[in-house]
Each structure stands twice: as C-alpha cells, then as structure tokens.
Write a protein that holds these residues in place. Structure first.
Motif, mmCIF file in Angstrom:
data_model
loop_
_atom_site.group_PDB
_atom_site.id
_atom_site.type_symbol
_atom_site.label_atom_id
_atom_site.label_comp_id
_atom_site.label_asym_id
_atom_site.label_seq_id
_atom_site.Cartn_x
_atom_site.Cartn_y
_atom_site.Cartn_z
ATOM 1 N N UNK A 78 50.621 38.675 60.325
ATOM 2 C CA UNK A 78 49.841 38.368 58.904
ATOM 3 C C UNK A 78 48.731 39.385 58.658
ATOM 4 N N UNK A 79 48.918 40.222 57.640
ATOM 5 C CA UNK A 79 47.909 41.220 57.278
ATOM 6 C C UNK A 79 47.223 40.879 55.951
ATOM 7 N N UNK A 80 46.079 40.486 55.861
ATOM 8 C CA UNK A 80 45.440 40.442 54.564
ATOM 9 C C UNK A 80 43.719 40.559 54.562
ATOM 10 N N UNK A 81 43.233 40.657 53.565
ATOM 11 C CA UNK A 81 42.042 41.345 53.437
ATOM 12 C C UNK A 81 41.077 40.143 53.134
ATOM 13 N N UNK A 82 41.622 38.991 52.616
ATOM 14 C CA UNK A 82 40.855 37.544 52.402
ATOM 15 C C UNK A 82 41.448 36.561 53.124
ATOM 16 N N UNK A 83 40.592 35.658 53.513
ATOM 17 C CA UNK A 83 39.084 35.401 53.398
ATOM 18 C C UNK A 83 38.288 36.369 54.040
ATOM 19 N N UNK A 84 38.906 37.133 55.070
ATOM 20 C CA UNK A 84 38.146 38.156 55.772
ATOM 21 C C UNK A 84 39.287 39.131 56.120
ATOM 22 N N UNK A 85 39.069 40.256 56.856
ATOM 23 C CA UNK A 85 40.212 41.098 57.164
ATOM 24 C C UNK A 85 40.852 40.729 58.414
ATOM 25 N N UNK A 86 42.373 40.002 58.273
ATOM 26 C CA UNK A 86 43.107 39.396 59.314
ATOM 27 C C UNK A 86 44.250 40.149 59.650
ATOM 28 N N UNK A 87 44.249 40.202 61.135
ATOM 29 C CA UNK A 87 45.479 40.809 61.583
ATOM 30 C C UNK A 87 45.959 39.956 62.641
ATOM 31 N N UNK A 88 46.734 38.706 62.038
ATOM 32 C CA UNK A 88 47.217 37.737 62.813
ATOM 33 C C UNK A 88 48.741 37.904 63.401
ATOM 34 N N UNK A 89 48.618 38.050 64.761
ATOM 35 C CA UNK A 89 50.088 38.231 65.530
ATOM 36 C C UNK A 89 50.485 36.779 65.474
ATOM 37 N N UNK A 90 51.675 36.624 64.797
ATOM 38 C CA UNK A 90 52.338 35.252 64.576
ATOM 39 C C UNK A 90 52.733 34.543 65.995
ATOM 40 N N UNK A 91 52.899 35.583 67.102
ATOM 41 C CA UNK A 91 53.077 35.177 68.141
ATOM 42 C C UNK A 91 51.961 34.528 68.972
ATOM 43 N N UNK A 92 50.787 34.850 68.336
ATOM 44 C CA UNK A 92 49.519 34.097 68.971
ATOM 45 C C UNK A 92 49.560 32.756 68.538
ATOM 46 N N UNK A 93 50.000 32.167 67.501
ATOM 47 C CA UNK A 93 50.101 30.781 67.348
ATOM 48 C C UNK A 93 51.400 30.228 67.280
ATOM 49 N N UNK A 94 52.469 30.685 67.865
ATOM 50 C CA UNK A 94 53.649 29.959 68.055
ATOM 51 C C UNK A 94 53.729 29.659 69.301
ATOM 52 N N UNK A 95 54.004 28.180 69.481
ATOM 53 C CA UNK A 95 54.060 27.680 71.056
ATOM 54 C C UNK A 95 55.298 28.073 71.604
ATOM 55 N N UNK A 107 41.633 30.088 49.026
ATOM 56 C CA UNK A 107 42.804 30.379 49.903
ATOM 57 C C UNK A 107 43.685 29.437 50.486
ATOM 58 N N UNK A 108 44.791 29.427 50.395
ATOM 59 C CA UNK A 108 45.857 28.555 51.024
ATOM 60 C C UNK A 108 46.816 29.520 51.860
ATOM 61 N N UNK A 109 47.080 28.874 53.180
ATOM 62 C CA UNK A 109 48.212 29.328 54.067
ATOM 63 C C UNK A 109 49.131 28.229 54.301
ATOM 64 N N UNK A 110 50.226 28.487 54.055
ATOM 65 C CA UNK A 110 51.523 27.393 54.448
ATOM 66 C C UNK A 110 52.125 28.200 55.565
ATOM 67 N N UNK A 111 52.267 27.261 56.957
ATOM 68 C CA UNK A 111 52.984 27.718 58.039
ATOM 69 C C UNK A 111 54.183 26.905 58.295
ATOM 70 N N UNK A 112 55.307 27.452 58.132
ATOM 71 C CA UNK A 112 56.637 27.137 58.226
ATOM 72 C C UNK A 112 56.854 27.083 59.588
ATOM 73 N N UNK A 130 50.904 24.716 66.735
ATOM 74 C CA UNK A 130 50.348 25.859 65.893
ATOM 75 C C UNK A 130 49.159 25.615 65.248
ATOM 76 N N UNK A 131 49.047 24.392 64.840
ATOM 77 C CA UNK A 131 47.648 24.291 64.277
ATOM 78 C C UNK A 131 46.200 24.459 65.203
ATOM 79 N N UNK A 132 46.520 24.040 66.339
ATOM 80 C CA UNK A 132 45.494 24.311 67.297
ATOM 81 C C UNK A 132 45.426 25.768 67.724
#
Length: 194
Positions: free
Chosen positions: A177-194, A146-151, A61-63
C-alpha cells in the motif's frame, strides 16, 4: 438514565435493558457508565450493539498494523487498538485500529472523532456489511479524514481519503500500500499478514 446491567436468566452476565433497547434511547453517557464486566459495545442510533470478539487472525492483522504504525507514523500521532470513538451523543464505534492526534490521554477508553486521523476496520464474516457500508459512511459524516478497510483471506488493504464529505478510494493493494496521507506510507501487506 443509565445502562444498568440486566440479568434476566440469573447467569451473572451483563445484558442491555431490553426496554431501553426498543426505545433506542441510550447515549454515550450510558456507554461510559457500563460496568467493567460488560462486553464491548458500540452505540448505534441509541441502541447498544455488542461487538463480536475478533478471531485470532483478525487480531493478528490489527496488532501487526498497530505495530507497523507505532514504528512508522510521525510523532504527532499515536496508534491504538480497542479504543472507542465518540461520533456523536448517540453513536460510538470501536475501530480495530486508530491513529490519534497527540496529545493522547493514556487512561481514556474513548476519543472524540475530531482527534482521529485514521480509522481502520479488519473485515470479518460477521462485520462485512458494517465495515464495508455503514461504518465508512458514519466515519465520513464524523469528518474522520482517512479510512482503511482490510479484507482477509487474502489480506488486501483499501485506503480511502475524505473528499467533499465522502470517502474516495486513494489506493488498494494485496502487496504494498502506497499513499501520501495521513503520512507517506509504504506498507508491505506481508508485514501485517499472519
């Protein structure tokens, strides 16, 4: 004073000095002076705390998040893993992933908290309390914006922004995940899921 290696059982393994641990008088200078064969540690109120080895799933996940940030973050910041963050003279942390303001000194293992834009912790069974309660409070006290916690199981991302000295939930998702900070983020959780 230094964090000289102690080998009480003759095993050849490094361990913190038990007297200094009880006195809670270790400092960041001690952490920086640790031998190369010392395990990863964090400094918590002057006490050296061994950082547990992450599981393969945790590392994946971290990588994957590091890779996503590497490809998507703006050029004025750089992602890193296994980098220490100096909170103050008696406290350091090793977030799973950080986003650091450039310029970045490539051969440094530690950065000052002021340089960190985002700290990310992937929660494991042995780190739940620290990642959910203790570290967010300390990161907030250090002014990390900014702090992100990933379960894990299932993967779910919680994004927090620093507001008036405390983290407030900005967004969370197990899908995107869609946020505007620390930059415009549209992160598909599938992209970080092993």
């Amino acid at each position: 004073m230094t964090a000289q290696p102690i080998d009480p059982d003759g095993s050849g393994m490094w361990g913190p000095d038990p007297v200094r641990q009880r006195l809670a008088n270790h400092t960041i200078e001690d952490v920086l002076a640790l031998p190369d064969d010392a395990p990863r540690v964090e400094l918590r109120d002057g006490v050296l705390v061994l950082v547990p080895s992450p599981t393969i799933g945790h590392q994946n996940i971290a990588n994957r998040l590091w890779m996503w940030l590497f490809h998507n973050a703006p050029d004025d910041v750089a992602p890193a893993t296994a980098v220490g963050v100096a909170i103050n003279h008696r406290n350091t942390f090793e977030p799973d992933v950080v986003l650091i303001k450039r310029p970045v000194v490539a051969d440094n293992h530690y950065v000052d908290a002021e340089q960190v834009v985002l700290a990310v912790e992937v929660v494991s069974s042995g780190t739940r309390r620290r990642d959910r309660l203790e570290k967010p409070a300390d990161y907030a006290d250090a002014g990390i914006p900014h702090y992100w916690r990933i379960e894990q199981n299932p993967v779910h991302v919680y994004a927090y922004d620093l507001v008036d000295g405390r983290y407030e939930l900005a967004a969370d998702s197990a899908e995107e995940l869609i946020v505007t900070k620390p930059f415009d983020v549209r992160l598909s959780v599938r992209d970080i899921t092993p």
